[in-house]
Scaffold this active site. Structure first.
Site, short mmCIF file in Angstrom:
data_model
loop_
_atom_site.label_atom_id
_atom_site.label_comp_id
_atom_site.label_asym_id
_atom_site.label_seq_id
_atom_site.Cartn_x
_atom_site.Cartn_y
_atom_site.Cartn_z
N ASP A 106 0.83 -1.21 0.00
CA ASP A 106 0.00 0.00 0.00
C ASP A 106 0.86 1.27 0.00
OD1 ASP A 106 0.97 -0.20 2.60
OD2 ASP A 106 -0.99 -0.13 3.57
N GLU A 107 2.13 1.13 0.39
CA GLU A 107 2.99 2.31 0.49
C GLU A 107 3.32 2.96 -0.85
OE1 GLU A 107 6.07 2.60 3.31
OE2 GLU A 107 5.36 0.93 4.53
N TYR A 116 12.06 2.47 0.03
CA TYR A 116 11.41 1.16 -0.07
C TYR A 116 10.20 1.22 -0.99
CZ TYR A 116 7.95 -2.39 1.12
OH TYR A 116 6.98 -3.36 1.04
#
Length: 333
Positions: free
Chosen positions: A116-117, A139
């Site tokens: 979801d990031e 990331y």
């Protein structure tokens, strides 16, 4: 970590499938997570690195792989600020190697586990699969870039790829650098929870078995070329998470006692406040999360009492990560 739960479920529930588990066995891996299936005839473990093209090509040739579930990645956000290029190397280059080899081998389905990031943070806007990607840390940026490579194989070749974006997963088997097992383990070792910044950042938490069901659903019914959000409406701030765990582990409801077990430290360079996500597409496939928080967290706490030392370097995971400027160090493997 999530993959270990998926592997165990596939081996136990699909005896006619041969499940090949490829893992580099990096610092956060533990084969103890697979002990319940390690002797099964339909399970095979191979140690190897997705960043080695010749090895991966040979693997597809010798093992006759039909379906790929790609979970392999560097995943710890704090570390990504220190090792941005290493995250790009493993997550982007490694994914490129794997999807290229899978395409050459005419694999029937390639499922890429993203996060979801990739959407970046939001206070109130709920992200769906068509929302733009706005990653805010190394990331998430590496996962978003890897998605682009995977999706390009669908656009160019109609190669049957599926991308999933999931909320934070918790439960047994997780290396204790991530927030829930870290707080549990710190408290079980009579140490304080170290909280970044204000602790008001909110996260959605999904129990491991619910994520397994989501991946099995995607394997069976996920349409090629599509993206699926695997999310939950259950959301909690990091400070509230610490208080819940202190209450459960230290058996106290006293506000002052809870504050004693909470240690606020400097925040990392960026820390998204929320990742609100719509999972309507997954609901339409028949999947919804089932495990209530109280049940999931109780099982998780019990597991870490007995299994903290599944990793040789578990103690190291409990140290606070050094806060540095974004992208400060560039370490290439």
């Amino acid at each position: 970590y999530s993959a270990s739960h998926v592997v165990v479920s596939l081996v136990k529930n699909y005896p006619n499938y041969l499940i090949v588990n490829l893992d580099k066995l990096d610092y956060c891996a533990s084969l103890k997570n697979l002990e319940t299936v390690s002797k099964k005839e339909n399970y095979k473990f191979i140690q190897g690195d997705i960043c080695e093209p010749h090895f991966i090509k040979q693997l597809f040739e010798t093992e006759k792989i039909d379906i790929v579930l790609h979970f392999a990645a560097q995943t710890h956000v704090d570390l990504s600020f220190l090792h941005a290029l290493e995250f790009a190397y493993v997550n982007v280059y490694g994914t490129n190697v794997l999807v290229a080899a899978a395409y050459e081998a005419n694999v029937e389905k390639f499922v890429y586990a993203s996060t979801d990031e990739v959407y970046g943070g939001s206070i109130d806007e709920e992200f769906d699969e068509s929302s733009p990607k706005r990653p805010t840390n190394p990331y998430a940026s590496s996962k978003a870039a890897a998605e682009c490579f995977v999706q390009s194989y669908w656009e160019r070749y109609q190669f049957p790829v599926v991308i999933t974006r999931s909320s934070n997963v918790y439960g047994p088997h997780q290396y204790p650098e991530k927030v829930i097992p870290k707080f549990i383990s710190l408290l079980q070792h009579n140490r304080k929870c170290c909280i970044h910044g204000s602790g008001l950042q909110r996260r959605n938490f999904l129990y491991a078995t619910d994520v397994v069901e989501a991946f099995l659903t995607v394997l069976k019914d996920g349409k090629p070329g599509e993206i699926y959000n695997i999310g939950t409406n259950f959301e909690m701030s990091i400070a509230q998470l610490a208080k819940e765990l202190i209450h459960l582990i230290k058996k106290t409801s006293s506000e002052s006692e809870m504050e004693y077990w909470m240690d606020y430290i400097k925040d990392r360079p960026t820390n998204d406040l929320r990742y609100p996500m719509s999972s309507e597409k997954m609901h339409n496939l028949g999947w919804r999360p089932k495990v209530p928080w109280k049940e999931g967290i109780k099982k998780t706490i019990e597991w870490y009492k007995e299994n903290f030392h599944n990793w040789k370097n578990a103690e190291k995971a409990l140290e606070p990560f050094p806060v540095t400027e974004p992208f400060a160090q560039f370490n290439i493997p």
